[in-house]
Design a protein around this motif. Structure first.
Motif, PDB file in Angstrom:
ATOM      1  N   VAL A  21      -0.448   4.079  -7.854  1.00 17.70           N
ATOM      2  CA  VAL A  21      -0.643   3.494  -6.521  1.00 17.70           C
ATOM      3  C   VAL A  21      -1.993   2.792  -6.419  1.00 17.70           C
ATOM      4  CG1 VAL A  21       0.835   5.201  -5.413  1.00 17.70           C
ATOM      5  CG2 VAL A  21      -1.642   5.604  -5.520  1.00 17.70           C
ATOM      6  N   VAL A  22      -2.924   3.120  -7.312  1.00 17.62           N
ATOM      7  CA  VAL A  22      -4.253   2.503  -7.261  1.00 17.62           C
ATOM      8  C   VAL A  22      -4.224   1.042  -7.701  1.00 17.62           C
ATOM      9  CG1 VAL A  22      -5.441   4.685  -7.616  1.00 17.62           C
ATOM     10  CG2 VAL A  22      -4.806   3.314  -9.594  1.00 17.62           C
ATOM     11  N   TYR A  23      -3.140   0.646  -8.383  1.00 19.87           N
ATOM     12  CA  TYR A  23      -3.036  -0.748  -8.825  1.00 19.87           C
ATOM     13  C   TYR A  23      -2.644  -1.638  -7.652  1.00 19.87           C
ATOM     14  CZ  TYR A  23      -3.152   0.860 -13.685  1.00 19.87           C
ATOM     15  OH  TYR A  23      -3.518   1.426 -14.873  1.00 19.87           O
ATOM     16  N   SER A  24      -3.301  -2.788  -7.563  1.00 22.63           N
ATOM     17  CA  SER A  24      -2.982  -3.740  -6.495  1.00 22.63           C
ATOM     18  C   SER A  24      -1.677  -4.456  -6.816  1.00 22.63           C
ATOM     19  CB  SER A  24      -4.113  -4.758  -6.345  1.00 22.63           C
ATOM     20  OG  SER A  24      -4.052  -5.726  -7.373  1.00 22.63           O
ATOM     21  N   PRO A  25      -1.071  -5.111  -5.847  1.00 24.31           N
ATOM     22  CA  PRO A  25       0.170  -5.861  -6.101  1.00 24.31           C
ATOM     23  C   PRO A  25       0.040  -6.912  -7.187  1.00 24.31           C
ATOM     24  CG  PRO A  25      -0.172  -5.601  -3.752  1.00 24.31           C
ATOM     25  CD  PRO A  25      -1.418  -5.092  -4.410  1.00 24.31           C
ATOM     26  N   VAL A  26      -1.184  -7.399  -7.427  1.00 25.87           N
ATOM     27  CA  VAL A  26      -1.407  -8.399  -8.480  1.00 25.87           C
ATOM     28  C   VAL A  26      -0.957  -7.864  -9.838  1.00 25.87           C
ATOM     29  CG1 VAL A  26      -3.181  -9.699  -9.745  1.00 25.87           C
ATOM     30  CG2 VAL A  26      -3.307  -9.508  -7.255  1.00 25.87           C
ATOM     31  N   ILE A  28       0.860  -1.190   0.000  1.00 24.18           N
ATOM     32  CA  ILE A  28       0.000   0.000   0.000  1.00 24.18           C
ATOM     33  C   ILE A  28       0.893   1.237   0.000  1.00 24.18           C
ATOM     34  CG2 ILE A  28      -1.784   1.279   1.249  1.00 24.18           C
ATOM     35  CD1 ILE A  28      -2.710  -1.393   2.402  1.00 24.18           C
ATOM     36  N   ALA A  29       0.562   2.195  -0.850  1.00 28.57           N
ATOM     37  CA  ALA A  29       1.394   3.386  -1.016  1.00 28.57           C
ATOM     38  C   ALA A  29       1.339   4.290   0.213  1.00 28.57           C
ATOM     39  CB  ALA A  29       0.952   4.151  -2.262  1.00 28.57           C
ATOM     40  N   VAL A  30       2.165   5.337   0.171  1.00 27.03           N
ATOM     41  CA  VAL A  30       2.282   6.280   1.286  1.00 27.03           C
ATOM     42  C   VAL A  30       1.589   7.587   0.907  1.00 27.03           C
ATOM     43  CG1 VAL A  30       3.885   7.551   2.758  1.00 27.03           C
ATOM     44  CG2 VAL A  30       4.478   5.256   1.943  1.00 27.03           C
ATOM     45  N   LYS A  31       0.850   8.138   1.878  1.00 28.77           N
ATOM     46  CA  LYS A  31       0.217   9.447   1.699  1.00 28.77           C
ATOM     47  C   LYS A  31       0.729  10.389   2.770  1.00 28.77           C
ATOM     48  CE  LYS A  31      -4.392  11.560   1.404  1.00 28.77           C
ATOM     49  NZ  LYS A  31      -5.858  11.291   1.532  1.00 28.77           N
ATOM     50  N   GLN A  32       1.383  11.448   2.349  1.00 25.90           N
ATOM     51  CA  GLN A  32       1.938  12.401   3.310  1.00 25.90           C
ATOM     52  C   GLN A  32       2.065  13.782   2.675  1.00 25.90           C
ATOM     53  OE1 GLN A  32       5.873  10.621   4.121  1.00 25.90           O
ATOM     54  NE2 GLN A  32       6.810  12.161   2.804  1.00 25.90           N
ATOM     55  N   ASP A  33       1.869  14.790   3.467  1.00 28.22           N
ATOM     56  CA  ASP A  33       2.049  16.177   3.021  1.00 28.22           C
ATOM     57  C   ASP A  33       1.270  16.451   1.724  1.00 28.22           C
ATOM     58  OD1 ASP A  33       3.021  18.762   3.178  1.00 28.22           O
ATOM     59  OD2 ASP A  33       4.846  18.294   2.028  1.00 28.22           O
ATOM     60  N   ASN A  34       0.037  15.937   1.654  1.00 29.69           N
ATOM     61  CA  ASN A  34      -0.803  16.083   0.457  1.00 29.69           C
ATOM     62  C   ASN A  34      -0.118  15.555  -0.803  1.00 29.69           C
ATOM     63  OD1 ASN A  34      -2.781  17.152   2.026  1.00 29.69           O
ATOM     64  ND2 ASN A  34      -2.678  19.218   1.189  1.00 29.69           N
ATOM     65  N   ARG A  35       0.600  14.452  -0.648  1.00 29.64           N
ATOM     66  CA  ARG A  35       1.267  13.766  -1.764  1.00 29.64           C
ATOM     67  C   ARG A  35       1.021  12.261  -1.624  1.00 29.64           C
ATOM     68  NH1 ARG A  35       7.428  15.416  -1.427  1.00 29.64           N
ATOM     69  NH2 ARG A  35       7.492  14.404  -3.476  1.00 29.64           N
ATOM     70  N   TYR A  70      -6.579   8.581  -2.180  1.00 27.86           N
ATOM     71  CA  TYR A  70      -6.894   9.431  -3.332  1.00 27.86           C
ATOM     72  C   TYR A  70      -6.816  10.921  -3.008  1.00 27.86           C
ATOM     73  CZ  TYR A  70      -9.434  11.590  -7.175  1.00 27.86           C
ATOM     74  OH  TYR A  70      -9.797  12.396  -8.224  1.00 27.86           O
ATOM     75  N   LEU A  71      -6.186  11.642  -3.918  1.00 24.06           N
ATOM     76  CA  LEU A  71      -6.126  13.106  -3.839  1.00 24.06           C
ATOM     77  C   LEU A  71      -6.344  13.676  -5.239  1.00 24.06           C
ATOM     78  CD1 LEU A  71      -3.069  13.957  -1.529  1.00 24.06           C
ATOM     79  CD2 LEU A  71      -5.457  14.571  -1.113  1.00 24.06           C
ATOM     80  N   ASP A 104       1.944  19.336 -10.634  1.00 25.00           N
ATOM     81  CA  ASP A 104       2.062  19.454 -12.090  1.00 25.00           C
ATOM     82  C   ASP A 104       2.992  18.405 -12.695  1.00 25.00           C
ATOM     83  OD1 ASP A 104       0.289  21.582 -12.386  1.00 25.00           O
ATOM     84  OD2 ASP A 104       1.836  23.048 -11.868  1.00 25.00           O
ATOM     85  N   ASN A 105       3.762  17.727 -11.872  1.00 25.69           N
ATOM     86  CA  ASN A 105       4.647  16.660 -12.357  1.00 25.69           C
ATOM     87  C   ASN A 105       4.217  15.289 -11.839  1.00 25.69           C
ATOM     88  OD1 ASN A 105       6.478  18.429 -13.749  1.00 25.69           O
ATOM     89  ND2 ASN A 105       7.305  19.030 -11.753  1.00 25.69           N
ATOM     90  N   ALA A 106       2.955  15.200 -11.394  1.00 25.01           N
ATOM     91  CA  ALA A 106       2.483  13.955 -10.787  1.00 25.01           C
ATOM     92  C   ALA A 106       1.503  13.186 -11.672  1.00 25.01           C
ATOM     93  CB  ALA A 106       1.825  14.252  -9.444  1.00 25.01           C
ATOM     94  N   ASN A 107       1.424  13.563 -12.963  1.00 28.39           N
ATOM     95  CA  ASN A 107       0.524  12.883 -13.908  1.00 28.39           C
ATOM     96  C   ASN A 107      -0.924  12.880 -13.423  1.00 28.39           C
ATOM     97  OD1 ASN A 107       2.484  12.240 -15.823  1.00 28.39           O
ATOM     98  ND2 ASN A 107       3.041  10.350 -14.776  1.00 28.39           N
ATOM     99  N   LEU A 108      -1.379  14.030 -12.940  1.00 28.07           N
ATOM    100  CA  LEU A 108      -2.770  14.185 -12.513  1.00 28.07           C
ATOM    101  C   LEU A 108      -3.542  14.994 -13.552  1.00 28.07           C
ATOM    102  CD1 LEU A 108      -2.200  15.105  -8.748  1.00 28.07           C
ATOM    103  CD2 LEU A 108      -3.190  12.984  -9.598  1.00 28.07           C
ATOM    104  N   VAL A 109      -4.799  14.609 -13.768  1.00 29.20           N
ATOM    105  CA  VAL A 109      -5.664  15.366 -14.676  1.00 29.20           C
ATOM    106  C   VAL A 109      -6.247  16.540 -13.894  1.00 29.20           C
ATOM    107  CG1 VAL A 109      -7.701  15.283 -16.162  1.00 29.20           C
ATOM    108  CG2 VAL A 109      -6.219  13.276 -15.948  1.00 29.20           C
ATOM    109  N   GLN A 110      -6.020  17.744 -14.377  1.00 34.15           N
ATOM    110  CA  GLN A 110      -6.354  18.942 -13.602  1.00 34.15           C
ATOM    111  C   GLN A 110      -7.845  19.065 -13.290  1.00 34.15           C
ATOM    112  OE1 GLN A 110      -4.645  22.578 -15.086  1.00 34.15           O
ATOM    113  NE2 GLN A 110      -2.650  21.660 -15.497  1.00 34.15           N
ATOM    114  N   CYS A 111      -8.695  18.696 -14.231  1.00 32.10           N
ATOM    115  CA  CYS A 111     -10.132  18.918 -14.024  1.00 32.10           C
ATOM    116  C   CYS A 111     -10.835  17.721 -13.379  1.00 32.10           C
ATOM    117  CB  CYS A 111     -10.808  19.241 -15.351  1.00 32.10           C
ATOM    118  SG  CYS A 111     -10.577  17.953 -16.604  1.00 32.10           S
ATOM    119  N   ALA A 112     -10.084  16.677 -13.032  1.00 30.64           N
ATOM    120  CA  ALA A 112     -10.710  15.455 -12.516  1.00 30.64           C
ATOM    121  C   ALA A 112     -10.796  15.455 -10.996  1.00 30.64           C
ATOM    122  CB  ALA A 112      -9.913  14.237 -12.995  1.00 30.64           C
ATOM    123  N   ASP A 113     -11.949  15.035 -10.499  1.00 25.74           N
ATOM    124  CA  ASP A 113     -12.151  14.826  -9.073  1.00 25.74           C
ATOM    125  C   ASP A 113     -13.115  13.648  -8.939  1.00 25.74           C
ATOM    126  OD1 ASP A 113     -13.239  14.872  -6.408  1.00 25.74           O
ATOM    127  OD2 ASP A 113     -12.416  16.898  -6.185  1.00 25.74           O
TER     128      ASP A 113
END
Length: 379
Positions: free
Chosen positions: A120-125, A59-66, A289-290, A301-310
């Motif tokens: 990070v949303v992908y499971s270890p499988v 399971i991934a790490v979530k810290q400092d809004n990252r 999820y963030l 801006d360097n995290a491969n996030l879609v700006q308009c997606a929530d």
């Protein structure tokens, strides 16, 4: 006068699975080594996620809004010379640049937090072949680029072995399946560190196994059902949207079960187990999820996030607007048809390097010819 005799090859004896392994190995290795490092979609972030799993951090790490994890600094360093290639067909690298990255030592203890929220949303499988190879190779403290290519190689041969099994299992259309899995896009994506390697492998194995059960003469045993459920659960954990493949279970005649009640119970149980494990994983992922608007402004801006997606706002809108979701599907297929039409045959790099259209059309014609000619009297 000696009369020359030519013995024509007997193609009836040519086994589809052997033919596939031969060509997939050749072209897979060629594409693997001519494709520069990290030049399949999101391969950098897939590499980070696979490394994270290889260390036992499922399971991934979530810290400092990252969202991401701690990765050796050297791994981030070897990606830098290739970042300019992403989405840019005119940018090139060199053999010298690649060789220089092999000199960067791993230094596993020197780590830093890296953002990879889209993987990070992908499971270890989804990263079984990649993480296994990374786990083994980092024990030898090899340079990160050696580990990268090792993971590519292991993923490629994992996929080849999986399709070999699928071709052995499937009762008909073997040559049609061979053509499909040997399409340029198929080979390209399955020699990468993408999570799609596991998804594709499990999908074809499940399809082949369900078709085999549907055309068996004997009844379905508990062992065969357990195998089906196991593959289906792995596929569900690999990628949610592939669950409809399980509907092929409906091809199995009810007569192959002891009675209709057992048939429906097993069908409901199969879907219930798959959706159950998905709900568990989804609940875990919801805590990580963030959206772009809440992500750390310094890194988003360097995290491969879609700006308009929530995700939360989108789900709320869908649930309160009737058939809106159906309209989205129709509009998406209409507006992005060319992307899917070409991409199914082959679009390389970060989906910006396209094959010529004559090759695309020819490939679809061959697919149709194979499907029509690959007949089987047992169907």
């Amino acid at each position: 006068m000696w009369k020359m005799r030519y013995k024509y090859p007997n193609f009836n004896k040519l086994r589809p699975e052997v033919f596939f392994v031969f060509l997939a190995s050749i072209f897979g290795l060629i594409i693997l080594f001519i494709t520069p490092p990290f030049q399949s979609p999101d391969e950098i972030n897939h590499f980070y996620r696979a490394y994270q799993i290889s260390e036992g951090h499922f399971i991934a790490v979530k810290q400092d809004n990252r969202v991401g994890g701690y990765i050796p600094v050297s791994m981030a360093k070897i990606t830098e010379p290739f970042l300019s290639l992403c989405w840019n067909i005119h940018s090139k690298t060199s053999f010298k640049t690649i060789i220089e990255q092999f000199k960067v030592p791993l230094e596993q203890n020197k780590q830093k937090f890296m953002d990879f929220p889209n993987t990070v949303v992908y499971s270890p499988v989804s990263y079984v072949p990649q993480s296994i190879s990374i786990f083994i190779l980092r024990k030898f403290n090899l340079p990160p680029l050696f580990i990268f290519y090792g993971a590519r190689l292991f993923a490629l041969f994992w996929w080849i072995f999986s399709i070999f099994i699928a071709l052995k299992l499937i009762p008909f259309f073997k040559w049609s399946l061979v053509l499909i899995v040997l399409l340029p896009m198929s080979i390209f994506i399955n020699m990468s560190i993408s999570a799609d390697v596991a998804t594709n492998s499990l999908s074809f194995i499940l399809i082949a196994y369900l078709l085999k059960l549907a055309y068996l003469e004997q009844t379905i045993s508990p062992k065969q059902f357990i195998i089906t459920a196991f593959i289906a659960v792995l596929l569900a954990l690999s990628k949610l949207v592939y669950i409809p493949i399980i509907l092929l279970f409906l091809l199995i005649p009810k007569e192959k079960f002891h009675n209709r009640k057992i048939y429906y119970l097993k069908l409901i149980g199969l879907f219930g187990v798959c959706f159950g494990v998905i709900m568990v994983w989804a609940k875990i992922m919801n805590t990580l999820y963030l959206p772009y608007s809440l992500y750390n402004i310094k890194y988003r801006d360097n995290a491969n996030l879609v700006q308009c997606a929530d995700m939360y706002q989108q789900m709320h809108y869908i649930l309160n607007h009737g058939i809106y979701l159906l309209q989205v599907f129709v509009n998406s297929m209409n507006r992005t048809f060319d992307m899917y039409f070409q991409g199914y045959i082959g679009t390389f790099g970060w989906l910006e390097t396209k094959l010529p259209m004559w090759f695309i059309y020819l490939s679809y014609i061959l697919l149709c010819i194979f499907a029509l000619a690959d007949r089987n009297e047992n169907i």
